[in-house]
Design a protein around this motif. Structure first.
Motif, PDB file in Angstrom:
ATOM      1  N   GLU A  49     -50.205   2.065   1.328  1.00  0.00           N
ATOM      2  CA  GLU A  49     -49.716   3.317   1.913  1.00  0.00           C
ATOM      3  C   GLU A  49     -48.543   3.879   1.105  1.00  0.00           C
ATOM      4  N   ARG A  50     -47.644   2.999   0.701  1.00  0.00           N
ATOM      5  CA  ARG A  50     -46.459   3.437  -0.045  1.00  0.00           C
ATOM      6  C   ARG A  50     -46.790   3.837  -1.484  1.00  0.00           C
ATOM      7  N   TYR A  51     -47.704   3.101  -2.105  1.00  0.00           N
ATOM      8  CA  TYR A  51     -48.113   3.346  -3.494  1.00  0.00           C
ATOM      9  C   TYR A  51     -49.628   3.539  -3.523  1.00  0.00           C
ATOM     10  N   PRO A  52     -50.114   4.743  -3.244  1.00  0.00           N
ATOM     11  CA  PRO A  52     -51.561   4.984  -3.177  1.00  0.00           C
ATOM     12  C   PRO A  52     -52.276   4.543  -4.461  1.00  0.00           C
ATOM     13  N   LYS A  53     -53.433   3.953  -4.281  1.00  0.00           N
ATOM     14  CA  LYS A  53     -54.193   3.415  -5.404  1.00  0.00           C
ATOM     15  C   LYS A  53     -54.494   4.473  -6.461  1.00  0.00           C
ATOM     16  N   ALA A  54     -54.835   5.682  -6.023  1.00  0.00           N
ATOM     17  CA  ALA A  54     -55.192   6.741  -6.967  1.00  0.00           C
ATOM     18  C   ALA A  54     -54.021   7.134  -7.867  1.00  0.00           C
ATOM     19  N   ALA A  55     -52.805   7.069  -7.357  1.00  0.00           N
ATOM     20  CA  ALA A  55     -51.641   7.495  -8.133  1.00  0.00           C
ATOM     21  C   ALA A  55     -50.977   6.344  -8.890  1.00  0.00           C
ATOM     22  N   TYR A  56     -50.930   5.166  -8.288  1.00  0.00           N
ATOM     23  CA  TYR A  56     -50.188   4.045  -8.862  1.00  0.00           C
ATOM     24  C   TYR A  56     -51.079   2.918  -9.388  1.00  0.00           C
ATOM     25  N   MET A  57     -52.403   3.066  -9.260  1.00  0.00           N
ATOM     26  CA  MET A  57     -53.345   2.008  -9.650  1.00  0.00           C
ATOM     27  C   MET A  57     -53.009   0.693  -8.938  1.00  0.00           C
ATOM     28  N   THR A  58     -52.598   0.794  -7.693  1.00  0.00           N
ATOM     29  CA  THR A  58     -52.214  -0.370  -6.902  1.00  0.00           C
ATOM     30  C   THR A  58     -53.422  -1.247  -6.627  1.00  0.00           C
ATOM     31  N   GLU A  59     -53.212  -2.561  -6.738  1.00  0.00           N
ATOM     32  CA  GLU A  59     -54.281  -3.500  -6.414  1.00  0.00           C
ATOM     33  C   GLU A  59     -53.706  -4.865  -6.096  1.00  0.00           C
ATOM     34  N   ILE A  60     -54.513  -5.664  -5.421  1.00  0.00           N
ATOM     35  CA  ILE A  60     -54.178  -7.068  -5.234  1.00  0.00           C
ATOM     36  C   ILE A  60     -54.701  -7.775  -6.470  1.00  0.00           C
ATOM     37  N   GLU A  61     -53.792  -8.230  -7.289  1.00  0.00           N
ATOM     38  CA  GLU A  61     -54.174  -8.813  -8.580  1.00  0.00           C
ATOM     39  C   GLU A  61     -54.791 -10.203  -8.420  1.00  0.00           C
ATOM     40  N   SER A  62     -54.211 -11.016  -7.540  1.00  0.00           N
ATOM     41  CA  SER A  62     -54.751 -12.352  -7.293  1.00  0.00           C
ATOM     42  C   SER A  62     -54.313 -12.807  -5.910  1.00  0.00           C
ATOM     43  N   TRP A  63     -55.060 -13.747  -5.349  1.00  0.00           N
ATOM     44  CA  TRP A  63     -54.680 -14.305  -4.061  1.00  0.00           C
ATOM     45  C   TRP A  63     -55.295 -15.684  -3.905  1.00  0.00           C
ATOM     46  N   ARG A  64     -54.676 -16.483  -3.006  1.00  0.00           N
ATOM     47  CA  ARG A  64     -55.215 -17.803  -2.687  1.00  0.00           C
ATOM     48  C   ARG A  64     -54.716 -18.212  -1.305  1.00  0.00           C
ATOM     49  N   VAL A  65     -55.467 -19.087  -0.683  1.00  0.00           N
ATOM     50  CA  VAL A  65     -55.116 -19.595   0.641  1.00  0.00           C
ATOM     51  C   VAL A  65     -54.344 -20.898   0.467  1.00  0.00           C
ATOM     52  N   LEU A  66     -53.173 -20.958   1.081  1.00  0.00           N
ATOM     53  CA  LEU A  66     -52.341 -22.153   1.054  1.00  0.00           C
ATOM     54  C   LEU A  66     -52.490 -22.885   2.385  1.00  0.00           C
ATOM     55  N   PRO A  67     -52.036 -24.115   2.461  1.00  0.00           N
ATOM     56  CA  PRO A  67     -52.091 -24.841   3.735  1.00  0.00           C
ATOM     57  C   PRO A  67     -51.371 -24.066   4.849  1.00  0.00           C
ATOM     58  N   GLY A  68     -51.866 -24.223   6.056  1.00  0.00           N
ATOM     59  CA  GLY A  68     -51.247 -23.549   7.188  1.00  0.00           C
ATOM     60  C   GLY A  68     -51.679 -22.102   7.335  1.00  0.00           C
ATOM     61  N   ASP A  69     -52.817 -21.747   6.739  1.00  0.00           N
ATOM     62  CA  ASP A  69     -53.343 -20.371   6.800  1.00  0.00           C
ATOM     63  C   ASP A  69     -52.363 -19.345   6.246  1.00  0.00           C
ATOM     64  N   THR A  70     -51.641 -19.746   5.211  1.00  0.00           N
ATOM     65  CA  THR A  70     -50.731 -18.855   4.490  1.00  0.00           C
ATOM     66  C   THR A  70     -51.469 -18.307   3.281  1.00  0.00           C
ATOM     67  N   ILE A  71     -51.285 -17.036   3.026  1.00  0.00           N
ATOM     68  CA  ILE A  71     -51.923 -16.383   1.892  1.00  0.00           C
ATOM     69  C   ILE A  71     -50.858 -16.062   0.849  1.00  0.00           C
ATOM     70  N   GLU A  72     -51.076 -16.524  -0.367  1.00  0.00           N
ATOM     71  CA  GLU A  72     -50.200 -16.152  -1.488  1.00  0.00           C
ATOM     72  C   GLU A  72     -50.955 -15.113  -2.296  1.00  0.00           C
ATOM     73  N   PHE A  73     -50.312 -13.986  -2.544  1.00  0.00           N
ATOM     74  CA  PHE A  73     -50.984 -12.923  -3.284  1.00  0.00           C
ATOM     75  C   PHE A  73     -49.985 -12.153  -4.131  1.00  0.00           C
ATOM     76  N   THR A  74     -50.513 -11.558  -5.189  1.00  0.00           N
ATOM     77  CA  THR A  74     -49.700 -10.750  -6.091  1.00  0.00           C
ATOM     78  C   THR A  74     -50.214  -9.320  -6.051  1.00  0.00           C
ATOM     79  N   MET A  75     -49.298  -8.404  -5.732  1.00  0.00           N
ATOM     80  CA  MET A  75     -49.598  -6.980  -5.732  1.00  0.00           C
ATOM     81  C   MET A  75     -49.157  -6.414  -7.075  1.00  0.00           C
ATOM     82  N   ARG A  76     -49.951  -5.492  -7.598  1.00  0.00           N
ATOM     83  CA  ARG A  76     -49.664  -4.879  -8.893  1.00  0.00           C
ATOM     84  C   ARG A  76     -49.749  -3.360  -8.748  1.00  0.00           C
TER      85      ARG A  76
END
Length: 82
Positions: A49-76
Motif C-alpha cells: 500500500e505504501r510503495y505500490p508495485k507499479a511505481a516502486y517495483m515492490t515485491e517479496i524477494e524471499s521468505w521462509r517459515v521458521l519454528p513457531g509459525d514465524t515467517i521471515e521475509f525480505t521486502m524489496r
C-alpha cells in the motif's frame, strides 16, 4: 518498433542492464522481517500500500517459515518512484 509494451517490460529490461553492470543490488532497498504469520501478512500489505508495485517495483524477494509459525521475509523496492 520497440519491444517495450508494458511498464513491466521496461522494468525487466532496466533490471537486466543494471545486473549486467553489476549495480542491481545497489538500486533496491531491502528490509527483512521475522514476524508471526498474520503480522507478516499485515506488514507485506502495508508495504504494497505504501510503495505500490507499479511505481516502486515492490515485491517479496524471499521468505521462509521458521519454528513457531514465524515467517521471515525480505521486502524489496526501489528508493523512489520516478
Amino acid at each position: 518498433m520497440s519491444d517495450i509494451r508494458r511498464p513491466a517490460d521496461l522494468a525487466k529490461r532496466m533490471a537486466r542492464r543494471l545486473k549486467a553492470r553489476g549495480s542491481l543490488s545497489d538500486s533496491f532497498r531491502r528490509e527483512t522481517f521475522a514476524l508471526p504469520r498474520e503480522a507478516a501478512r499485515a506488514k507485506a500489505r502495508e508495504w504494497f500500500e505504501r510503495y505500490p508495485k507499479a511505481a516502486y517495483m515492490t515485491e517479496i524477494e524471499s521468505w521462509r517459515v521458521l519454528p513457531g509459525d514465524t515467517i521471515e521475509f525480505t521486502m524489496r523496492r526501489l528508493p523512489t518512484a520516478d
